[in-house]
Design an enzyme around this catalytic site. Structure first.
Site, PDB file in Angstrom:
ATOM      1  N   ALA A  47       0.818  -1.217   0.000  1.00 35.50           N
ATOM      2  CA  ALA A  47       0.000   0.000   0.000  1.00 35.50           C
ATOM      3  C   ALA A  47       0.847   1.260   0.000  1.00 35.50           C
ATOM      4  CB  ALA A  47      -0.932   0.002   1.209  1.00 35.50           C
ATOM      5  N   GLU A  48       1.990   1.215   0.672  1.00 36.34           N
ATOM      6  CA  GLU A  48       2.794   2.421   0.847  1.00 36.34           C
ATOM      7  C   GLU A  48       3.725   2.701  -0.333  1.00 36.34           C
ATOM      8  OE1 GLU A  48       2.694   4.691   3.091  1.00 36.34           O
ATOM      9  OE2 GLU A  48       1.442   3.828   4.659  1.00 36.34           O
ATOM     10  N   SER A  49       4.382   1.669  -0.846  1.00 35.40           N
ATOM     11  CA  SER A  49       5.429   1.922  -1.837  1.00 35.40           C
ATOM     12  C   SER A  49       5.430   0.955  -3.009  1.00 35.40           C
ATOM     13  CB  SER A  49       6.798   1.825  -1.158  1.00 35.40           C
ATOM     14  OG  SER A  49       7.069   0.479  -0.776  1.00 35.40           O
ATOM     15  N   TYR A  70      -7.587   3.635   2.697  1.00 32.05           N
ATOM     16  CA  TYR A  70      -6.304   3.015   3.042  1.00 32.05           C
ATOM     17  C   TYR A  70      -6.510   1.857   4.010  1.00 32.05           C
ATOM     18  CZ  TYR A  70      -1.619   2.646   5.121  1.00 32.05           C
ATOM     19  OH  TYR A  70      -0.409   2.194   5.587  1.00 32.05           O
TER      20      TYR A  70
END
Length: 695
Positions: A529-531, A637
């Site tokens: 999800a982040e990177s 998210y």
């Protein structure tokens, strides 16, 4: 025991699994119908890419070119390297104002069909436009780049300037200039002023066209653009247009005397809608007098009431419900429909929330999110049959609310992975494509912007199969985000889980998850999800690396662990980032009572918003609490990370922990199998229904 309607739904779900085989492959036999879906290795994988020993030299040459100390003779050994065009580009860009026509023409002749050539063409066109060298500009001009994208508006206006200066402003020129004029209600580049002035002098900007742009600018809340467009109007009309613009700047009572025309009504409503964003109460209070004076239509009133409601409910203002109910149904769109349901949930008004969902259009109401909540609310209202039907429909979908629905039914999770069996020869052909090779080389030396240009050029030529194979090539180079940005164009591509959910640094993830007593699938999901597993990722807020850790957070966590802090740059080291990011998740989990969904919200939004949401809705069930998070980014998210956790659990273990247990922090919850349901799900056969009823 489950209520009878839910048991019947489970029977229907399971019976449907037996009606079709799971389409797991495109060229091999499917798994037996209804059997658990297990992850498989990629068929005919490409060998690991060999290291290019010349890349360090390429990097050095690029850096020399950008410093201004490039000597072609010193790097003659690179002249046949696939990336040499970018070295030349860097050197030309550094000296763009000194580049002559011969140098530019030579480079474009050799590289014009490559991404480096197109990148040079853009800066060369801009340079020739700055010095008004219009013949050179037109000699290099092409309307579209190698990636198939239209030139920027600034360059399109420069091309109009060039044609006009060289006496080529014909009827087609007029039409193209008018198309740009009409293209947006927002400000256009300064370079468009000159062709617009010529167009006006030639009679090509009629009052009608000027008013068209003024109204478009009013709709975009752009009073400065309205004034600029009004400058060529007759004096009286210009004065009226400027007064319209002044109303958007600051609502004032001069509008009460405006002519009672459709234009006046529309622009007054735009001004009040703009006011509503900042001051909903003021806009609501002033609406009646302007609506009465100018004879607002329902559409005009709805435009204002929509914004009044939206900017109230976004912060759960106490007046939200009343203002939402004041918006005419004709003015509702999907955004406001979902806010009406969410606002009612935030007040625990379950009947109002159910009514709001049932007012949605069929397409929106058929999304798994709203099917799940309609089922939950129907269940609360005692309508078990409707709940069972909706859970069964939602449970066919591979997402957070589909998983929640399957949990309510006690059914397996739906997952229909596609793993094509392409030949090694087909993969090798894509890997050897010139643009793909250049993209991979640029990615390896941290020239991601140029790498994307090469990637886009390749994909503009590829069919769906070649595009998918290119993504597989990119993953061999650990360029994982290509699957996110280049897939999902077809429903079939959404099922390419082995590409869409890459798994890297698995040993480190497992080790640090175990050390911090958290689920390894959650850690993998956070990274995705982040990177998307890009160790060099950096956000606008300066969050860095795989888990997007802020330097201040990294320093604090390192200190708490007794580890040396290597500075912000150490967050680009994958192992360091996972160590610190996973420990930070543990700290958040401890801080927020062992509830992962609170930790996820805090990880994304920070402690202050989380504290506000917790105080506003204490004790609310997790699914409803997540849905009523006021920040769209954080709301989506949390749901996304929870869904990703389930899929990574499957990738890591072949099954998954119950998502309902997962979001509540249960660490030893029931495990769930994955199966590929038929589409559409059939009603339960009588025998299956009777069997379920008798259990």
């Amino acid at each position: 025991m489950l209520p009878r309607p839910l048991r019947l739904a489970v029977a229907a779900f399971v019976a449907a699994l037996a009606t079709t085989a799971c389409a797991q492959t495109t060229a091999s036999a499917p798994s037996p119908a209804g059997t658990p879906v297990k992850p498989r290795a990629i068929a005919n994988p490409l060998p690991a890419p060999a290291a290019d020993p010349q890349l360090p030299r390429v990097r050095a040459a690029l850096e020399a070119a950008e410093r201004g100390g490039f000597d072609a003779g010193q790097y003659a050994d690179l002249s046949r390297h696939p990336l040499y065009g970018w070295i030349e580009y860097a050197n030309l860009r550094r000296n763009i104002d000194a580049v002559n026509n011969g140098q530019a023409a030579d480079f474009l002749a050799r590289r014009g069909k490559e991404a480096s050539g197109d990148a040079f063409r853009e800066i060369w066109l801009a340079a020739t436009a700055r010095r008004e060298d219009w013949p050179s500009f037109l000699a290099a001009w092409t309307p579209r780049s190698t990636g198939g994208k239209e030139r920027s508006v600034a360059l399109r206006c420069a091309e109009l300037n060039a044609r006009q200066a060289l006496g080529r402003a014909d009827a087609a020129w007029n039409r193209e200039a008018q198309a740009i004029w009409r293209s947006s209600g927002k400000s256009l580049p300064d370079g468009c002023d000159a062709p617009f002035a010529v167009l006006a002098a030639r009679g090509g900007l009629s009052p009608e066209l000027r008013w068209e742009r003024i109204e478009a600018a009013a709709a975009e809340w752009q009073p400065a653009v309205m004034r600029a467009a009004a400058r060529g109007l007759p004096a009286a009309e210009q004065a009226q247009a400027n007064d319209y613009a002044a109303f958007l700047d600051n609502v004032n009572e001069r509008a009460l005397a405006w002519p009672k025309t459709e234009r006046s009504r529309k622009i007054a409503s735009y001004g009040l809608a703009k006011l509503a964003k900042a001051q909903p109460a003021s806009a609501e209070a002033q609406l009646p007098k302007y609506a009465g004076a100018l004879n607002f239509s329902d559409e005009d009133r709805g435009r204002v009431l929509y914004q009044t409601a939206l900017w109230s409910v976004a912060s759960y203002d106490p007046e939200s419900a009343r203002r939402l109910n004041a918006v005419p149904e004709v003015s509702y769109d999907e955004r406001l429909h979902e806010w009406r349901a969410r606002e009612a949930m935030a007040r625990s008004d379950w009947a109002a929330a159910l009514a709001a969902i049932r007012k949605m259009g069929a397409k929106q109401r058929g999304e798994s999110r709203w099917q799940f909540f309609e089922a939950r609310l129907s269940e609360r209202a005692g309508d078990k049959a409707t709940a069972a039907r909706l859970y069964g429909e939602a449970a066919r979908k591979t997402d957070f609310h589909g998983f929640l629905s399957a949990d309510r039914l006690g059914a397996p999770y739906a997952l229909c992975p596609v793993q094509p069996t392409d030949s090694l020869a087909a993969k090798t052909a894509v890997a050897r494509d010139g643009a793909v090779m250049r993209a991979m080389g640029l990615f390896q030396i941290d020239r991601s912007g140029w790498a994307v240009r090469e990637w886009d050029e390749a994909l503009s030529r590829f069919d769906d199969t070649q595009r998918r194979l290119a993504i597989e090539v990119a993953q061999g180079y650990q360029w994982f985000d290509r699957a996110v940005f280049s897939l999902n164009k077809t429903p079939q591509e959404q099922r390419l889980y082995y590409l869409r959910f890459p798994l890297h640094h698995g040993d480190t993830i497992r080790r640090e998850a175990a050390a911090n007593r958290i689920d390894s699938a959650w850690v993998a999901a956070e990274i995705r999800a982040e990177s998307v597993f890009n160790p060099k990722a950096r956000s606008g807020a300066n969050a860095m690396g795989l888990m997007q850790v802020l330097p201040g957070t990294g320093a604090q966590v390192a200190k708490s662990l007794g580890l040396p802090w290597g500075g912000a740059a150490s967050l680009y080291d994958s192992d360091t980032n996972i160590v610190l990011g996973t420990a930070y998740l543990r700290q958040l989990l401890d801080k927020y009572g062992g509830q992962p969904y609170f930790a996820m919200a805090g990880y994304n939004a920070g402690p202050a918003p989380l504290a506000r949401w917790q105080s506003q809705r204490p004790g609310m069930e997790p699914e409803f609490w997540i849905e009523t998070i006021s920040y769209k980014e954080t709301r989506e998210y949390v749901a996304r990370v929870l869904a990703f956790s389930v899929i990574y659990d499957w990738r890591l273990n072949g099954d998954a922990m119950n998502v309902g247990d997962r979001l509540r922090g249960v660490v030893d919850g029931k495990r769930k199998a994955f199966v590929c349901p038929a589409e559409p799900i059939a009603a339960a056969p009588a025998a299956a229904a009777a069997s379920a009823e008798g259990e």
